[in-house]
Enzyme design. Structure first.
Site, PDB file in Angstrom:
ATOM      1  N   CYS A 116       0.823  -1.220   0.000  1.00 51.79           N
ATOM      2  CA  CYS A 116       0.000   0.000   0.000  1.00 51.79           C
ATOM      3  C   CYS A 116       0.847   1.256   0.000  1.00 51.79           C
ATOM      4  O   CYS A 116       0.322   2.360  -0.049  1.00 51.79           O
ATOM      5  CB  CYS A 116      -0.932  -0.002   1.203  1.00 51.79           C
ATOM      6  SG  CYS A 116      -2.039  -1.403   1.178  1.00 51.79           S
ATOM      7  N   HIS A 254      -2.147   7.066   4.526  1.00 55.36           N
ATOM      8  CA  HIS A 254      -2.757   5.893   3.900  1.00 55.36           C
ATOM      9  C   HIS A 254      -4.054   5.545   4.639  1.00 55.36           C
ATOM     10  O   HIS A 254      -4.070   5.397   5.858  1.00 55.36           O
ATOM     11  CB  HIS A 254      -1.772   4.734   3.935  1.00 55.36           C
ATOM     12  CG  HIS A 254      -2.360   3.433   3.497  1.00 55.36           C
ATOM     13  ND1 HIS A 254      -3.228   3.331   2.432  1.00 55.36           N
ATOM     14  CD2 HIS A 254      -2.215   2.173   3.982  1.00 55.36           C
ATOM     15  CE1 HIS A 254      -3.591   2.068   2.283  1.00 55.36           C
ATOM     16  NE2 HIS A 254      -2.997   1.351   3.217  1.00 55.36           N
ATOM     17  N   ASN A 284      -9.784   0.532   2.314  1.00 56.48           N
ATOM     18  CA  ASN A 284      -8.363   0.571   1.978  1.00 56.48           C
ATOM     19  C   ASN A 284      -8.188   0.240   0.491  1.00 56.48           C
ATOM     20  O   ASN A 284      -8.404  -0.901   0.085  1.00 56.48           O
ATOM     21  CB  ASN A 284      -7.639  -0.451   2.871  1.00 56.48           C
ATOM     22  CG  ASN A 284      -6.150  -0.505   2.607  1.00 56.48           C
ATOM     23  OD1 ASN A 284      -5.657   0.001   1.607  1.00 56.48           O
ATOM     24  ND2 ASN A 284      -5.436  -1.141   3.523  1.00 56.48           N
TER      25      ASN A 284
HETATM   26  N1  ACO Z   1     -16.830  -8.738  12.225  1.00 52.10           N
HETATM   27  C1  ACO Z   1     -17.004  -9.128  13.490  1.00 52.10           C
HETATM   28  N2  ACO Z   1     -16.015  -9.613  14.254  1.00 52.10           N
HETATM   29  C2  ACO Z   1     -14.806  -9.693  13.693  1.00 52.10           C
HETATM   30  C3  ACO Z   1     -14.553  -9.295  12.371  1.00 52.10           C
HETATM   31  C4  ACO Z   1     -15.623  -8.806  11.641  1.00 52.10           C
HETATM   32  N3  ACO Z   1     -15.494  -8.401  10.362  1.00 52.10           N
HETATM   33  N4  ACO Z   1     -13.251  -9.485  12.101  1.00 52.10           N
HETATM   34  C5  ACO Z   1     -12.682  -9.973  13.221  1.00 52.10           C
HETATM   35  N5  ACO Z   1     -13.634 -10.111  14.174  1.00 52.10           N
HETATM   36  C6  ACO Z   1     -13.494 -10.624  15.522  1.00 52.10           C
HETATM   37  C7  ACO Z   1     -12.313 -11.550  15.638  1.00 52.10           C
HETATM   38  O1  ACO Z   1     -12.705 -12.866  15.264  1.00 52.10           O
HETATM   39  C8  ACO Z   1     -12.008 -11.469  17.109  1.00 52.10           C
HETATM   40  O2  ACO Z   1     -12.889 -12.294  17.822  1.00 52.10           O
HETATM   41  P1  ACO Z   1     -12.361 -13.165  19.074  1.00 52.10           P
HETATM   42  O3  ACO Z   1     -11.842 -12.145  20.042  1.00 52.10           O
HETATM   43  O4  ACO Z   1     -13.585 -13.877  19.505  1.00 52.10           O
HETATM   44  O5  ACO Z   1     -11.283 -14.021  18.501  1.00 52.10           O
HETATM   45  C9  ACO Z   1     -12.369 -10.027  17.458  1.00 52.10           C
HETATM   46  O6  ACO Z   1     -13.213  -9.557  16.400  1.00 52.10           O
HETATM   47  C10 ACO Z   1     -11.185  -9.121  17.570  1.00 52.10           C
HETATM   48  O7  ACO Z   1     -10.378  -9.350  16.436  1.00 52.10           O
HETATM   49  P2  ACO Z   1      -9.071  -8.571  16.188  1.00 52.10           P
HETATM   50  O8  ACO Z   1      -8.520  -9.034  14.889  1.00 52.10           O
HETATM   51  O9  ACO Z   1      -8.182  -8.616  17.377  1.00 52.10           O
HETATM   52  O10 ACO Z   1      -9.673  -7.078  16.048  1.00 52.10           O
HETATM   53  P3  ACO Z   1      -8.944  -5.715  15.918  1.00 52.10           P
HETATM   54  O11 ACO Z   1      -9.481  -4.770  16.884  1.00 52.10           O
HETATM   55  O12 ACO Z   1      -7.453  -5.843  15.829  1.00 52.10           O
HETATM   56  O13 ACO Z   1      -9.443  -5.230  14.478  1.00 52.10           O
HETATM   57  C11 ACO Z   1      -8.663  -5.127  12.258  1.00 52.10           C
HETATM   58  C12 ACO Z   1      -9.163  -6.009  13.364  1.00 52.10           C
HETATM   59  C13 ACO Z   1      -9.743  -4.147  11.885  1.00 52.10           C
HETATM   60  C14 ACO Z   1      -8.309  -5.985  11.056  1.00 52.10           C
HETATM   61  C15 ACO Z   1      -7.428  -4.351  12.749  1.00 52.10           C
HETATM   62  O14 ACO Z   1      -6.515  -5.239  13.346  1.00 52.10           O
HETATM   63  C16 ACO Z   1      -6.734  -3.596  11.659  1.00 52.10           C
HETATM   64  O15 ACO Z   1      -7.241  -2.639  11.105  1.00 52.10           O
HETATM   65  N6  ACO Z   1      -5.506  -3.979  11.360  1.00 52.10           N
HETATM   66  C17 ACO Z   1      -4.707  -3.299  10.370  1.00 52.10           C
HETATM   67  C18 ACO Z   1      -5.204  -3.654   9.030  1.00 52.10           C
HETATM   68  C19 ACO Z   1      -4.514  -2.830   8.006  1.00 52.10           C
HETATM   69  O16 ACO Z   1      -4.316  -1.665   8.176  1.00 52.10           O
HETATM   70  N7  ACO Z   1      -4.148  -3.503   6.939  1.00 52.10           N
HETATM   71  C20 ACO Z   1      -3.577  -2.951   5.831  1.00 52.10           C
HETATM   72  C21 ACO Z   1      -2.330  -2.190   6.141  1.00 52.10           C
HETATM   73  S1  ACO Z   1      -1.119  -2.363   4.959  1.00 52.10           S
HETATM   74  C22 ACO Z   1      -1.924  -2.231   3.585  1.00 52.10           C
HETATM   75  O17 ACO Z   1      -2.684  -1.319   3.477  1.00 52.10           O
HETATM   76  C23 ACO Z   1      -1.751  -3.288   2.583  1.00 52.10           C
END
Ligand code: ACO
Length: 329
Positions: A116, A254, A284
């Site tokens: 990205c 980003h 994204n």
């Molecule tokens: N809907 C409902 N629940 C969900 C979902 C969803 N879509 N996705 C995950 N969960 C659940 C998980 O299963 C987990 O449940 P559990 O605790 O029972 O296991 C819970 O929510 C928490 O999951 P986490 O993954 O810890 O949630 P987090 O607060 O970290 O949010 C997210 C997840 C949004 C993906 C976050 O980690 C994030 O934004 N990460 C960065 C992603 C990013 O920026 N990527 C691209 C960057 S580089 C590029 O752009 C290529």
């Protein structure tokens, strides 16, 4: 003759018409609109139509950028297209853009893959190319993430969208790219394997899984990396330029997650009014994210002549980078 000051001379962007809302996603995977909004700030994203791809989207953005720069395509010397979602491994998508712009045989065009952060990487390269030669380059970030998304995986399919952004870079009467850097460090927390014919190759063991060509991510780990990369980028640019954070007029980060934008703004001590946000509308869009945001900020009159605008991105690789622009028009 090589020009002293190089700057972004025009911007353009394109997003597909089709909107995929959080409510739509509730029907596809086990998620809720509220969870997505609270954890990411994303409300909806765009999905490329079957007849659209990184080239058609890139060309649409490029035409706008050229018009904004007041240049004809034939005045370009280079096209650099940053993408992570090519529908052909070769030829390069940039050459297909070149063809669409009627520039076959007269310029050099190539793709660049840096997650990205691809747009920041491409801008970095273009700036140096045109500074040497006093020419014009088209820099495109275009991604059709929906093609590499696992639509059964709620952890990733809620995050990404499709689109393209473009800028024209060249010798400028006003403003300049003040400083820029790119950086990388191997990190497999976000990856996408190439699909190839392992099952028919006599030289490889049989393929055991078929989902490997989907984007795969450890969200929480990538989140930690992303916040750190934004902070390091801001710190590094401030150190290089000896500017204070208060000197920043506008931040284009980003657009991956609203919480990352918020953390970046807090670190930079920049109020959210000076941070462009469209992650709510597009999710994204990978390499397209920064140039789409820049274009919309310019269109909305949020960036004025003389403003110091910081472009920061991070992505798979891991990659990160930034460019400080003194806006020219
Ligand atoms: N809907 C409902 N629940 C969900 C979902 C969803 N879509 N996705 C995950 N969960 C659940 C998980 O299963 C987990 O449940 P559990 O605790 O029972 O296991 C819970 O929510 C928490 O999951 P986490 O993954 O810890 O949630 P987090 O607060 O970290 O949010 C997210 C997840 C949004 C993906 C976050 O980690 C994030 O934004 N990460 C960065 C992603 C990013 O920026 N990527 C691209 C960057 S580089 C590029 O752009 C290529």
């Amino acid at each position: 003759m090589a020009a002293k000051n190089i700057n972004i001379l025009g911007t353009g962007a394109y997003v597909p018409e089709r909107v995929l809302t959080n409510e739509d996603l509730e029907k596809i995977v086990d998620t809720s609109s509220t969870w997505i909004m609270e954890r990411t700030g994303i409300r909806e994203r765009r999905i490329a139509a079957p007849d659209e791809d990184i080239v058609t989207m890139g060309v649409a953005a490029a035409r706008l950028a050229l018009a904004a720069a007041g240049l004809e395509a034939r005045q370009l010397s280079y096209i650099i297209l940053a993408t992570n979602s090519p529908n052909y491994l070769y030829p390069a998508a940039a050459i297909r853009v070149q063809d669409a712009l009627g520039l076959n045989g007269v310029i050099g065009a190539f793709d660049l893959q840096a997650g990205c952060c691809g747009f920041n990487y491409a801008l970095y390269v273009a700036e140096r190319l045109v500074a040497q030669e006093g020419k014009y380059a088209l820099v495109i970030g275009s991604d059709a993430n929906s093609r590499f998304t696992d639509w059964t995986n709620r952890s990733t399919c809620i995050l990404f969208g499709d689109g393209a952004g473009a800028v024209v870079v060249g010798p400028a009467q006003k403003g300049r790219i003040v400083t820029s850097f790119i950086a990388s460090s191997l990190n497999m927390n976000l990856h996408c394997e190439t699909e190839f014919n392992q099952e028919v190759s006599p030289f490889l063991p049989p393929q055991t899984h078929t989902e490997r060509h989907f984007l795969t991510m450890d969200g929480p780990e990538v989140f930690k990396f992303a916040v750190g990369a934004v902070k390091e980028s801001i710190r590094r640019i401030m150190e290089t330029t000896q500017l204070n954070r208060e000197d920043l007029d506008f931040l284009i980060l980003h657009q991956a997650n609203w919480r990352i934008l918020d953390a970046g703004a807090r670190f930079a001590k920049v109020p959210m009014e000076k941070v462009f946000v469209n992650v709510d509308r597009y999710g994204n869009t990978s390499a397209a994210s920064v140039p789409i945001a820049l274009h919309e900020a310019v269109q909305e009159g949020k960036i004025k002549e003389g403003d110091k605008v910081l472009l920061v991105s991070f992505g798979a690789g891991a990659t990160w980078g930034a460019a400080l622009i003194e806006w020219g028009k």
